[in-house]
Design a protein around this motif. Structure first.
Motif, PDB file in Angstrom:
ATOM      1  N   GLU A 201      -8.966   6.612   7.344  1.00  0.00           N
ATOM      2  CA  GLU A 201      -8.784   5.303   6.741  1.00  0.00           C
ATOM      3  C   GLU A 201      -8.134   5.429   5.361  1.00  0.00           C
ATOM      4  OE1 GLU A 201     -12.236   2.864   6.610  1.00  0.00           O
ATOM      5  OE2 GLU A 201     -12.658   3.031   8.753  1.00  0.00           O
ATOM      6  N   ASP A 202      -8.361   6.549   4.690  1.00  0.00           N
ATOM      7  CA  ASP A 202      -7.791   6.748   3.356  1.00  0.00           C
ATOM      8  C   ASP A 202      -6.275   6.895   3.383  1.00  0.00           C
ATOM      9  OD1 ASP A 202     -10.325   6.663   2.231  1.00  0.00           O
ATOM     10  OD2 ASP A 202     -10.582   8.845   2.274  1.00  0.00           O
ATOM     11  N   ASP A 203      -5.716   7.202   4.558  1.00  0.00           N
ATOM     12  CA  ASP A 203      -4.266   7.380   4.670  1.00  0.00           C
ATOM     13  C   ASP A 203      -3.534   6.091   5.034  1.00  0.00           C
ATOM     14  OD1 ASP A 203      -4.383  10.073   4.022  1.00  0.00           O
ATOM     15  OD2 ASP A 203      -4.655  10.705   6.111  1.00  0.00           O
ATOM     16  N   VAL A 204      -4.268   5.002   5.198  1.00  0.00           N
ATOM     17  CA  VAL A 204      -3.646   3.728   5.561  1.00  0.00           C
ATOM     18  C   VAL A 204      -2.995   3.112   4.330  1.00  0.00           C
ATOM     19  CG1 VAL A 204      -4.023   1.410   6.467  1.00  0.00           C
ATOM     20  CG2 VAL A 204      -5.290   3.342   7.426  1.00  0.00           C
ATOM     21  N   VAL A 205      -1.718   2.766   4.465  1.00  0.00           N
ATOM     22  CA  VAL A 205      -0.964   2.132   3.381  1.00  0.00           C
ATOM     23  C   VAL A 205      -1.294   0.649   3.304  1.00  0.00           C
ATOM     24  CG1 VAL A 205       1.352   1.576   2.537  1.00  0.00           C
ATOM     25  CG2 VAL A 205       0.888   3.824   3.554  1.00  0.00           C
ATOM     26  N   GLY A 206      -1.376  -0.008   4.466  1.00  0.00           N
ATOM     27  CA  GLY A 206      -1.678  -1.434   4.473  1.00  0.00           C
ATOM     28  C   GLY A 206      -1.503  -2.039   5.856  1.00  0.00           C
TER      29      GLY A 206
ATOM     30  N   GLU B 283       0.188   6.896   6.301  1.00  0.00           N
ATOM     31  CA  GLU B 283       0.828   8.193   6.047  1.00  0.00           C
ATOM     32  C   GLU B 283       0.398   9.144   7.162  1.00  0.00           C
ATOM     33  OE1 GLU B 283       1.003  11.717   2.663  1.00  0.00           O
ATOM     34  OE2 GLU B 283       0.327   9.695   2.105  1.00  0.00           O
ATOM     35  N   ALA B 284       1.340   9.546   7.973  1.00  0.00           N
ATOM     36  CA  ALA B 284       1.018  10.345   9.155  1.00  0.00           C
ATOM     37  C   ALA B 284       0.602  11.766   8.772  1.00  0.00           C
ATOM     38  CB  ALA B 284       2.233  10.410  10.077  1.00  0.00           C
ATOM     39  N   PRO B 285      -0.377  12.321   9.495  1.00  0.00           N
ATOM     40  CA  PRO B 285      -0.725  13.730   9.287  1.00  0.00           C
ATOM     41  C   PRO B 285       0.489  14.621   9.539  1.00  0.00           C
ATOM     42  CG  PRO B 285      -2.352  12.617  10.675  1.00  0.00           C
ATOM     43  CD  PRO B 285      -1.199  11.678  10.542  1.00  0.00           C
TER      44      PRO B 285
ATOM     45  N   GLU C  69       9.447  12.285   8.008  1.00  0.00           N
ATOM     46  CA  GLU C  69       8.848  11.106   8.644  1.00  0.00           C
ATOM     47  C   GLU C  69       7.443  10.912   8.087  1.00  0.00           C
ATOM     48  OE1 GLU C  69       8.914  12.144  12.755  1.00  0.00           O
ATOM     49  OE2 GLU C  69      10.969  11.459  13.054  1.00  0.00           O
ATOM     50  N   GLU C  70       7.358  10.171   7.009  1.00  0.00           N
ATOM     51  CA  GLU C  70       6.076  10.055   6.313  1.00  0.00           C
ATOM     52  C   GLU C  70       5.237   8.881   6.799  1.00  0.00           C
ATOM     53  OE1 GLU C  70       4.469   9.400   1.739  1.00  0.00           O
ATOM     54  OE2 GLU C  70       6.424  10.317   2.102  1.00  0.00           O
ATOM     55  N   ASP C  71       5.819   7.698   6.828  1.00  0.00           N
ATOM     56  CA  ASP C  71       5.072   6.488   7.178  1.00  0.00           C
ATOM     57  C   ASP C  71       5.270   6.124   8.648  1.00  0.00           C
ATOM     58  OD1 ASP C  71       4.072   6.083   4.585  1.00  0.00           O
ATOM     59  OD2 ASP C  71       5.924   5.112   3.960  1.00  0.00           O
ATOM     60  N   PHE C  72       4.137   5.946   9.367  1.00  0.00           N
ATOM     61  CA  PHE C  72       4.146   5.513  10.756  1.00  0.00           C
ATOM     62  C   PHE C  72       3.562   4.108  10.842  1.00  0.00           C
ATOM     63  CE2 PHE C  72       4.083   9.651  13.477  1.00  0.00           C
ATOM     64  CZ  PHE C  72       5.091  10.196  12.693  1.00  0.00           C
ATOM     65  N   ILE C  73       3.900   3.404  11.920  1.00  0.00           N
ATOM     66  CA  ILE C  73       3.313   2.090  12.162  1.00  0.00           C
ATOM     67  C   ILE C  73       2.776   2.046  13.591  1.00  0.00           C
ATOM     68  CG2 ILE C  73       5.567   1.084  12.780  1.00  0.00           C
ATOM     69  CD1 ILE C  73       4.507  -1.545  11.434  1.00  0.00           C
ATOM     70  N   LYS C  74       1.493   1.711  13.729  1.00  0.00           N
ATOM     71  CA  LYS C  74       0.826   1.661  15.033  1.00  0.00           C
ATOM     72  C   LYS C  74      -0.205   0.538  15.028  1.00  0.00           C
ATOM     73  CE  LYS C  74       2.829   5.655  16.080  1.00  0.00           C
ATOM     74  NZ  LYS C  74       4.041   5.659  16.917  1.00  0.00           N
TER      75      LYS C  74
ATOM     76  N   VAL D 211       4.046  -5.797   4.481  1.00  0.00           N
ATOM     77  CA  VAL D 211       2.755  -5.101   4.563  1.00  0.00           C
ATOM     78  C   VAL D 211       1.880  -5.467   3.368  1.00  0.00           C
ATOM     79  CG1 VAL D 211       1.657  -2.821   4.503  1.00  0.00           C
ATOM     80  CG2 VAL D 211       3.707  -3.197   5.897  1.00  0.00           C
ATOM     81  N   ASN D 212       0.662  -5.885   3.663  1.00  0.00           N
ATOM     82  CA  ASN D 212      -0.347  -6.184   2.647  1.00  0.00           C
ATOM     83  C   ASN D 212      -1.046  -4.876   2.274  1.00  0.00           C
ATOM     84  OD1 ASN D 212      -2.707  -6.884   1.252  1.00  0.00           O
ATOM     85  ND2 ASN D 212      -2.957  -8.796   2.384  1.00  0.00           N
ATOM     86  N   LYS D 213      -0.814  -4.392   1.058  1.00  0.00           N
ATOM     87  CA  LYS D 213      -1.368  -3.116   0.617  1.00  0.00           C
ATOM     88  C   LYS D 213      -2.724  -3.265  -0.072  1.00  0.00           C
ATOM     89  CE  LYS D 213       1.606  -0.135  -1.018  1.00  0.00           C
ATOM     90  NZ  LYS D 213       2.656   0.517  -1.851  1.00  0.00           N
ATOM     91  N   LEU D 214      -3.150  -4.497  -0.278  1.00  0.00           N
ATOM     92  CA  LEU D 214      -4.362  -4.753  -1.032  1.00  0.00           C
ATOM     93  C   LEU D 214      -5.585  -4.967  -0.140  1.00  0.00           C
ATOM     94  CD1 LEU D 214      -5.204  -5.138  -4.024  1.00  0.00           C
ATOM     95  CD2 LEU D 214      -4.798  -7.588  -3.719  1.00  0.00           C
TER      96      LEU D 214
END
Length: 214
Positions: A179-184, A76-78, A87-92, A57-60
Motif C-alpha cells: 500500500e505504501d507504493d500506491v501513488v494515488g 510504483e511497480a516492484p 517502467e516505474e508507474d503502473f496502473i491496475k 489521479v488523486n494523490k491525497l
C-alpha cells in the motif's frame, strides 16, 4: 496629482512576477501532493483505458484511508515486475486487499474474493463483444496484510499480480504490491474528450464480504 491610468498599468507589471511565482508554486504543490495526470502507454487496462488516454489521479485520498477493492490505482511497480527499469508507474485495478482470499476460478470461470464470485463486466472484450476469461491460469492466495492484489482489465496483456504469482513460485509477497507504493487513485479519464468518463467502482465489489479472521 497622481494619474490613476498611469499608476494601474505600472502596478500590474510590478506584481506580475509575484503572481506568476505564486501560480508556479501552487501548480508544483498540487502536482506533488494532490493531483497528477498520467498517460496510458499499454493495453493492460483495455477497454476501460486505451493507449494514449490520459487520467487524473488523486494523490491525497490514500493519506486518509487504504485503497478499496475495485478502484483503479497508479503505483510504483516492484523492480521484479518491470521488463524495463524505466517502467516505474503502473496502473491496475485493485481486486483484493490485505487478508482477502482470492481464488481462480469457480465452476463458472469467475474469480472469487472471500468466497464471493466477481461479475467482471469490465474485462476486455474484442470488437465482436467476446470477453476474455478472468484468468487462463489457476491461483489460490491470501493477500498479506498491508498489500494489494491488482490486475489489469485486459488480463492477457497485463503483467499483474496473477502473472507475477506464477512467475515467482506462487509467493504472495512477490505477487502483491505494498500500500505504501500506491501513488494515488485514478478517478477520471479527461483526454481525449470523446472518452471522458469517471472511473467508478463496479457494483460487484459491493457484495464482497470482509475476510474471515484466522
Amino acid at each position: 496629482m497622481i494619474d490613476e491610468q498611469t499608476k494601474r498599468p505600472n502596478t500590474f507589471w510590478r506584481e506580475l512576477p509575484v503572481l506568476l511565482g505564486v501560480a508556479i508554486i501552487v501548480a508544483v504543490v498540487v502536482r506533488a501532493f494532490v493531483l497528477q495526470t498520467f498517460y496510458i502507454p499499454s493495453e493492460s487496462m483495455e477497454n476501460t483505458l486505451l493507449i494514449r488516454d490520459r487520467v487524473l489521479v488523486n494523490k491525497l485520498v490514500y493519506d486518509f484511508r487504504s485503497p478499496h477493492r475495485g478502484e483503479v490505482i497508479v503505483f510504483e511497480a516492484p523492480d521484479s515486475w518491470r521488463n524495463d527499469p524505466s517502467e516505474e508507474d503502473f496502473i491496475k485495478r485493485v481486486i483484493a486487499t490485505g487478508g482477502d482470499h482470492v481464488v481462480c476460478c469457480d465452476d463458472k470461470q469467475r474469480i472469487t474474493v472471500n468466497g464471493k464470485a466477481l461479475d467482471e463486466t469490465y474485462i476486455y472484450a474484442d470488437e465482436s463483444g467476446l470477453q476474455d476469461l478472468p484468468s487462463e491460469e489457476q491461483f489460490d492466495v491470501t493477500v498479506p496484510a498491508g498489500r494489494l492484489w491488482v490486475m489489469g482489465d485486459h488480463r492477457s496483456r497485463s503483467g499483474d499480480s496473477r502473472y507475477n504469482f506464477l512467475r515467482h513460485n506462487k509467493d504472495p509477497m512477490q505477487a502483491t504490491i505494498s500500500e505504501d507504493d500506491v501513488v494515488g487513485r485514478a478517478f477520471v479519464v479527461f483526454w481525449p474528450f470523446s472518452r471522458a468518463k469517471w472511473l467508478s467502482v463496479p457494483e460487484t465489489f459491493d457484495k464482497v464480504p470482509a475476510p474471515t479472521a484466522k
